[in-house]
Design an enzyme around this catalytic site. Structure first.
Site, PDB file in Angstrom:
ATOM      1  N   HIS A   1      85.341  46.179  60.827  1.00 40.60           N
ATOM      2  CA  HIS A   1      85.873  46.150  59.622  1.00 40.60           C
ATOM      3  C   HIS A   1      85.976  47.656  59.248  1.00 40.60           C
ATOM      4  CE1 HIS A   1      85.115  41.791  58.692  1.00 40.60           C
ATOM      5  NE2 HIS A   1      85.858  41.916  59.209  1.00 40.60           N
TER       6      HIS A   1
HETATM    7  C1  LIG Z   1      86.890  42.148  67.233  1.00 41.97           C
HETATM    8  C2  LIG Z   1      87.324  42.396  65.937  1.00 41.97           C
HETATM    9  C3  LIG Z   1      87.194  40.920  65.008  1.00 41.97           C
HETATM   10  C4  LIG Z   1      87.688  41.037  64.033  1.00 41.97           C
HETATM   11  N1  LIG Z   1      87.589  39.775  63.394  1.00 41.97           N
HETATM   12  C5  LIG Z   1      88.296  39.607  62.218  1.00 41.97           C
HETATM   13  C6  LIG Z   1      88.339  38.425  61.346  1.00 41.97           C
HETATM   14  O1  LIG Z   1      87.946  37.547  61.932  1.00 41.97           O
HETATM   15  N2  LIG Z   1      88.926  38.540  60.099  1.00 41.97           N
HETATM   16  C7  LIG Z   1      89.473  39.605  59.549  1.00 41.97           C
HETATM   17  O2  LIG Z   1      90.137  39.409  58.507  1.00 41.97           O
HETATM   18  N3  LIG Z   1      89.482  40.721  60.297  1.00 41.97           N
HETATM   19  C8  LIG Z   1      88.916  40.838  61.403  1.00 41.97           C
HETATM   20  N4  LIG Z   1      88.971  42.109  62.039  1.00 41.97           N
HETATM   21  C9  LIG Z   1      89.763  43.318  61.469  1.00 41.97           C
HETATM   22  C10 LIG Z   1      91.073  43.113  61.447  1.00 41.97           C
HETATM   23  O3  LIG Z   1      91.688  42.627  62.579  1.00 41.97           O
HETATM   24  C11 LIG Z   1      91.705  44.391  61.060  1.00 41.97           C
HETATM   25  O4  LIG Z   1      90.976  44.972  59.961  1.00 41.97           O
HETATM   26  C12 LIG Z   1      93.159  44.586  60.681  1.00 41.97           C
HETATM   27  O5  LIG Z   1      93.925  44.220  61.900  1.00 41.97           O
HETATM   28  C13 LIG Z   1      93.554  46.105  60.357  1.00 41.97           C
HETATM   29  O6  LIG Z   1      95.061  46.166  60.212  1.00 41.97           O
HETATM   30  P1  LIG Z   1      95.885  47.441  60.506  1.00 41.97           P
HETATM   31  O7  LIG Z   1      97.203  47.202  60.014  1.00 41.97           O
HETATM   32  O8  LIG Z   1      94.744  48.506  59.467  1.00 41.97           O
HETATM   33  O9  LIG Z   1      95.603  47.885  61.936  1.00 41.97           O
HETATM   34  P2  LIG Z   1      95.854  47.172  63.184  1.00 41.97           P
HETATM   35  O10 LIG Z   1      95.956  45.538  63.105  1.00 41.97           O
HETATM   36  O11 LIG Z   1      94.754  47.689  64.172  1.00 41.97           O
HETATM   37  O12 LIG Z   1      97.201  47.841  63.808  1.00 41.97           O
HETATM   38  C14 LIG Z   1      97.199  48.996  64.175  1.00 41.97           C
HETATM   39  C15 LIG Z   1      98.445  49.314  64.993  1.00 41.97           C
HETATM   40  O13 LIG Z   1      98.967  50.381  65.329  1.00 41.97           O
HETATM   41  C16 LIG Z   1      99.076  50.539  66.899  1.00 41.97           C
HETATM   42  N5  LIG Z   1      98.964  52.247  66.957  1.00 41.97           N
HETATM   43  C17 LIG Z   1      97.900  52.808  66.678  1.00 41.97           C
HETATM   44  N6  LIG Z   1      98.326  54.301  67.145  1.00 41.97           N
HETATM   45  C18 LIG Z   1      99.637  54.166  67.493  1.00 41.97           C
HETATM   46  C19 LIG Z   1     100.479  55.441  67.813  1.00 41.97           C
HETATM   47  N7  LIG Z   1     100.090  56.597  67.642  1.00 41.97           N
HETATM   48  N8  LIG Z   1     101.707  54.969  67.836  1.00 41.97           N
HETATM   49  C20 LIG Z   1     102.285  53.908  67.931  1.00 41.97           C
HETATM   50  N9  LIG Z   1     101.512  52.612  67.825  1.00 41.97           N
HETATM   51  C21 LIG Z   1     100.185  52.938  67.319  1.00 41.97           C
HETATM   52  C22 LIG Z   1      98.069  50.039  67.397  1.00 41.97           C
HETATM   53  O14 LIG Z   1      98.219  49.751  68.819  1.00 41.97           O
HETATM   54  C23 LIG Z   1      98.056  48.715  66.630  1.00 41.97           C
HETATM   55  O15 LIG Z   1      98.898  47.952  67.158  1.00 41.97           O
HETATM   56  C24 LIG Z   1      88.668  42.197  63.433  1.00 41.97           C
HETATM   57  C25 LIG Z   1      88.567  43.362  64.249  1.00 41.97           C
HETATM   58  C26 LIG Z   1      87.947  43.345  65.371  1.00 41.97           C
HETATM   59  C27 LIG Z   1      88.303  44.521  66.259  1.00 41.97           C
END
Ligand SMILES: Cc1cc2nc3c(=O)[nH]c(=O)nc-3n(C[C@H](O)[C@H](O)[C@H](O)COP(=O)(O)OP(=O)(O)OC[C@H]3O[C@@H](n4cnc5c(N)ncnc54)[C@H](O)[C@@H]3O)c2cc1C
Ligand SMILES: *[C@@H]1O[C@H](CO)[C@@H](O)[C@H](O)[C@H]1NC(C)=O
Ligand SMILES: *[C@@H]1O[C@H](CO)[C@@H](O)[C@H](O)[C@H]1NC(C)=O
Ligand SMILES: *[C@@H]1O[C@H](CO)[C@@H](O)[C@H](O)[C@H]1NC(C)=O
Length: 619
Positions: free
Chosen positions: A552
């Protein structure tokens, strides 16, 4: 019953083209799973991001087009923003995503660990840690992040958990972000949600959103025992931890539709092909935000299919690339700590504390219990049979069927400091290695765990004091960022974790554990064998080996009113740059006392509304 069976059959005959109604096709399904598992076991995680960044003609830049909004990253937050902004027909939107579309394998929640070793991950490790992750190769924590349409929701544990109301009240009252109290964010949590589980506190849940939230069945014989024992320790049993009350022990709510994982893409982007004004562009890696002389963001440079493109935004650019990649992209674009950028010969456009304040929930994976009952003795084939009938274990995320939150005062009005995730089945050496990249002696140790009869009680600190950082290795976008969470670097965290573990160990003495012959499994942690087992020094030693991320990470583009300490204001606008927002878990004010996916989705909803309001659309 018959209707239920028929509808299950129907679901599988139409979805994904796999007909599971006949034995032959069940074989195809098993083969598909087998193939993906073997591929994962052989997968080599790349050292750099060169694969996605291969360019045929490095000096040739192609113009991609004009859009009103460009969103970078189709993850938990980005997919929501793209979907909501595209509700305004006259807006033209481009969503850039570095990874590709997903497949049927990722729909099986219990297979997520294999996706840790696939093209759906960025393959990040932390720097070697002084006080944590010593059971893992090079003392590095495996800092997984999803890559593809859906972002990290492609491979997360699918637990739906928002946190405690005090978390969001603090965003507003303590950190000074107007509009962020729990009362004000609750409508956004509800907006995205399609709750189908019961019983629940109705007024806290939405039923008209695209994100389906379900229960699955729980391990018979095990979970009722754990709940009863937790009650003996003073934890309340809660039917709905995302409702009126939060602290206590509960059955997990999952991002789950029938038996399928719900990703932010399956929920928010599945209909994008029907939306003429939304272009979703996979395999598109953004390498720079283009900013003009007057410090206005006007375009994005990205690489797609071996070509360099520039797309231009008439209105705004929204960065939703996640906790590690969003700060990386900002710094590559000249927004970041002045000294750091200068040392890498990056032209500074805006001095900003980007990448500082990396915050994470930390997790100790060294508390295991043994039972006499083989709760988990199914072969993979049997598990897949259960799965198509919507039965655990593969429907239950990565196996966390029960969650417990606790504060020391046992006071519901105060947020918790610790969480327990009961994980069942336990990981053995092979699965442990997939999840954490273990040192050989720890693989051997994990092989003493019996996944059929043992379960884990993972102990988490939800508000640790330690802070880390994300910095650049170089100005080359193909270099992965340097991630240093500095787990347990703050002495107070060590004491809090010890306190939390001591609480969990009390389970061992409950009448219910005794009656059922559940008992602590005391293992000989390599590196700690010189210490007296179960003594405080022994536990502190074990923390060093078996404390890691709870995945997280957040806060690297923090939100607050002070540009010296934060990167964005309460509307996600980047200080010093016009037409640029960062909306994802990097832009939280402080981590919640729960899991982070639901928060990222809520932030996406709120960000989209703020944008619509700015341009005077009814919301
Ligand atoms: C193993 C694991 C288990 C987890 N379990 C849970 C859970 O059970 N429950 C929960 O609530 N949370 C969980 N989490 C955390 C949760 O999934 C994340 O906090 C959440 O998805 C974050 O959202 P975000 O929008 O910040 O980023 P992300 O969902 O990571 O999305 C970012 C996106 O941007 C893209 N990207 C990055 N850089 C670039 C670039 N330069 N150009 C174009 N695209 C790019 C990436 O490929 C990705 O698709 C878990 C995380 C992990 C790793
Ligand atoms: C995994 O299965 C999917 C089908 O769901 C298939 O398209 C993909 O190629 C498989 N991946 C690997 C690495 O075998
Ligand atoms: C699996 O567990 C059940 C009880 O939970 C038991 O009846 C059965 O014999 C076990 N099978 C194996 C192969 O251990
Ligand atoms: C553990 O995982 C690493 C990294 O994937 C791999 O190189 C190693 O072979 C694995 N060890 C075993 C015993 O499976």
């Amino acid at each position: 019953m018959l209707i239920a069976l028929l509808s299950v059959f129907f679901l599988f005959t139409v979805k994904g083209g796999i007909c599971l109604g006949e034995n032959g096709n069940f074989e195809d399904f098993v083969n598909m799973v087998d193939t993906n598992i073997s591929a994962a076991k052989q997968y080599v995680i790349s050292q750099w991001n060169d694969e996605v960044l291969k360019v045929d003609k490095p000096n040739r830049v192609h113009f991609y087009g004009y859009y009103d909004f460009i969103i970078i990253g189709a993850g938990a937050a980005g997919a929501v923003i793209a979907s909501r902004l595209s509700e305004i027909n006259k807006w033209k939107i481009l969503l850039l995503e570095a990874g590709g579309p997903t497949n049927d394998f990722i729909k099986i929640p219990g297979m997520a660990l294999y996706s840790f070793h696939s093209d759906f991950t960025w393959g990040y490790n932390s720097t070697p840690q002084e006080n944590a992750c010593h059971a893992f190769l090079n003392n590095e924590c495996f800092m997984i992040q999803g890559k593809g349409l859906g972002g990290t929701t492609i491979l997360n544990a699918a637990i739906y958990s928002r946190g405690h109301s005090e978390d969001f009240d603090r965003w507003e009252n303590v950190f000074g972000n107007p509009g962020w109290s729990y009362e004000k964010v609750l409508p956004y949590f509800k907006k995205s949600e399609h709750a189908v589980f019961t019983p629940r506190d109705e007024e806290y849940h939405g039923v008209n959103g695209p994100l389906t939230i379900s229960h699955t069945n729980v391990t018979p014989g095990l979970n009722p025992v754990l709940i009863k024992a937790a009650e003996e320790l003073g934890l309340d049993y809660l039917e709905d931890y995302n409702g009126r009350y939060h602290n206590g022990i509960s059955i997990t709510q999952f991002d789950l539709k029938g038996n399928e994982r719900v990703t932010s893409a399956s929920a928010f982007l599945d209909d994008f092909r029907n939306k003429k004004n939304l272009e979703v562009s996979p395999f598109s890696f953004a390498t720079k935000i283009l900013i003009d002389q007057r410090k206005r963001a006007y375009g994005v440079r990205f690489i797609k299919n071996g070509k360099i493109y520039v797309a231009k935004a008439r209105k705004e650019i929204i960065v939703s690339a996640g906790t590690f990649n969003s700060p990386q992209l900002l710094m590559l674009s000249g927004i970041g700590p002045e000294d750091h950028l200068k040392s890498l010969q990056i032209k500074v456009i805006q001095n900003s504390p980007v990448g500082k304040n990396l915050e994470d929930h930390l997790m100790f994976i060294g508390v295991h219990f043994r039972t006499n009952t083989p709760f988990n003795n199914h072969t993979l084939r049997e598990q897949l049979k259960l799965y198509i009938n919507h039965q655990r274990p593969l429907t239950a995320g990565i196996g966390c069927e029960l969650l417990a939150f606790r504060n020391k005062q046992n006071d519901e009005t105060k947020r918790p400091y610790m969480e327990i995730m009961f994980n069942n089945p336990s990981f053995d050496g092979e699965v442990g290695n997939l999840s954490f990249l273990l040192k050989p002696e720890y693989i051997e140790l994990f092989n003493q765990i019996n996944p059929a009869t043992d379960f884990w009680a993972n102990v988490l600190l939800v508000h640790p004091k330690s802070r880390g950082s994300v910095t650049l290795r170089s100005k080359d976008p193909k270099h992965k960022p340097i991630i240093n969470p500095q787990f347990l670097s703050n002495e107070e965290d060590v004491e809090s974790l010890y306190d939390a573990v001591q609480f969990v160990l009390k389970l061992n003495n409950t009448p219910t554990f005794k009656e059922n012959n559940f008992r602590l499994l005391v293992l000989d942690y390599p590196g700690c064998t010189h210490l007296e087992k179960l003594s405080k020094p022994w536990w502190l030693c074990a923390f060093k080996y078996l404390t890691t991320t709870e995945y997280h990470p957040g806060g690297t583009n923090r939100m607050c009113p002070d540009p010296k300490n934060c990167v964005v204001n309460s509307k996600f606008q980047v200080y010093g740059i016009e037409n640029l927002r960062v909306t994802d878990i990097s832009s939280i004010a402080e981590l919640n006392s729960g899991h982070t996916h639901a928060v990222a989705v809520m932030m996406g909803e709120k960000s989209a509304d703020m944008i619509k309001q700015k341009y005077k659309f009814e919301i």
